[in-house]
Design a protein around this motif. Sequence first.
Motif, PDB file in Angstrom:
ATOM      1  N   TYR A  75      17.230  -5.631   2.381  1.00  0.00           N
ATOM      2  CA  TYR A  75      18.578  -5.913   1.036  1.00  0.00           C
ATOM      3  C   TYR A  75      19.317  -6.910   1.461  1.00  0.00           C
ATOM      4  CZ  TYR A  75      17.897  -1.544  -0.072  1.00  0.00           C
ATOM      5  OH  TYR A  75      17.559  -0.302  -0.991  1.00  0.00           O
ATOM      6  N   PRO A  76      20.088  -8.091   0.684  1.00  0.00           N
ATOM      7  CA  PRO A  76      20.221  -7.020  -0.696  1.00  0.00           C
ATOM      8  C   PRO A  76      18.498  -7.693  -1.452  1.00  0.00           C
ATOM      9  CG  PRO A  76      20.937  -9.372  -0.153  1.00  0.00           C
ATOM     10  CD  PRO A  76      21.106  -8.988   0.951  1.00  0.00           C
ATOM     11  N   ARG A  97      22.775  -4.455  -2.792  1.00  0.00           N
ATOM     12  CA  ARG A  97      23.208  -4.834  -1.373  1.00  0.00           C
ATOM     13  C   ARG A  97      23.138  -3.922  -0.369  1.00  0.00           C
ATOM     14  NH1 ARG A  97      25.679  -9.939  -0.503  1.00  0.00           N
ATOM     15  NH2 ARG A  97      26.516 -10.812  -2.244  1.00  0.00           N
ATOM     16  N   LYS A  98      22.832  -2.973  -0.651  1.00  0.00           N
ATOM     17  CA  LYS A  98      22.556  -1.444   0.066  1.00  0.00           C
ATOM     18  C   LYS A  98      21.595  -0.441  -0.742  1.00  0.00           C
ATOM     19  CE  LYS A  98      27.117   0.946  -0.799  1.00  0.00           C
ATOM     20  NZ  LYS A  98      28.125  -0.526  -1.482  1.00  0.00           N
ATOM     21  N   GLN A  99      20.840   0.145  -0.026  1.00  0.00           N
ATOM     22  CA  GLN A  99      19.983   1.277  -0.872  1.00  0.00           C
ATOM     23  C   GLN A  99      21.129   2.252  -1.325  1.00  0.00           C
ATOM     24  OE1 GLN A  99      17.142   3.696   1.818  1.00  0.00           O
ATOM     25  NE2 GLN A  99      17.303   4.800   1.468  1.00  0.00           N
TER      26      GLN A  99
END
Length: 305
Positions: free
Chosen positions: A133-134, A152-154
Amino acid sequence: MKKKIGVLMGGISSERDISLMSAHEMIKHLDQAKFEAIPIEINKKDDVLLKCQEIDFALIGLHGKFGEDGCVQSILDAMEIPYSGCGPRPSVLAMDKDTSKKILRFEGIRTPDWVMVTDVEQIDHDKINEMGYPVFVKPNSGGSSVATSLVRKQADLVAAVSEALKYDTEVMIEAYIQGLEISTPMINGHIYPTMAIQPKGEFFDLKAKYEAGGSDEFVIELDSPLKEEIESMLHATWHALKLEAYARIDFLITEQVPYLLEVNTLPGMTPTSLLPKSYTSLGAGHTFTDLLTHLIDVSLKHKRN
């Protein structure tokens, strides 16, 4: 006698409003001494057949599906009406981001890693975490950054994919590469001035592309050997995707390493669009009107009608 130029606009894709902006600018800047501009608004697919019978040339201001994907081009070919830009085959190849990136990879042209999904259940989080990520999430056959997200995050990935699936049946999850974004037009296989893009927001999104002041865009002269590598990638892409007439090719550069992002076979033609800015930067004799005449002339040479 003036050539009747049908300016196709509107369309049925999510980029309809942008198409209208492009088309109105083209109508305004067409050389009135040479051409008669005929606005043709496309609201449904059979409008091409119904409304293009009496024109000499179609200046395509459409974007997105049923514009850049080869469908309109195939209809115009069947009607034996010449038109601007690429024919059906390169239009299909460039519009499908997954297919075009596979061809680029096969040809040894550097492009960011990616995975494809058609449903949120297909998301392989382990694979995405390995990619890192991102990531960018985008409709596979979309344009103008519509429904494109920087994730930017899961925890935010499923929502971004779900949003993109509203606009396409396939969604690309692509590795994010931080760096300088550039865009280079090619006309008839020749390279025109490269534009650097510095968006005011997180990335070159819909607002940055089409709102005045959304980004800073300026001609940039790249140093060697980076310039030579990008020029080599441009020519290789032109041949790999069998491009015709003109296109705009986008890159990201990080630590002097260029990555090809995508190819636009019908780039925007609004006052803030990159192709007109690049062409007019050449100075005297390179106005927006000159550009349109040049694109028409070059396109006519590539059509067999």
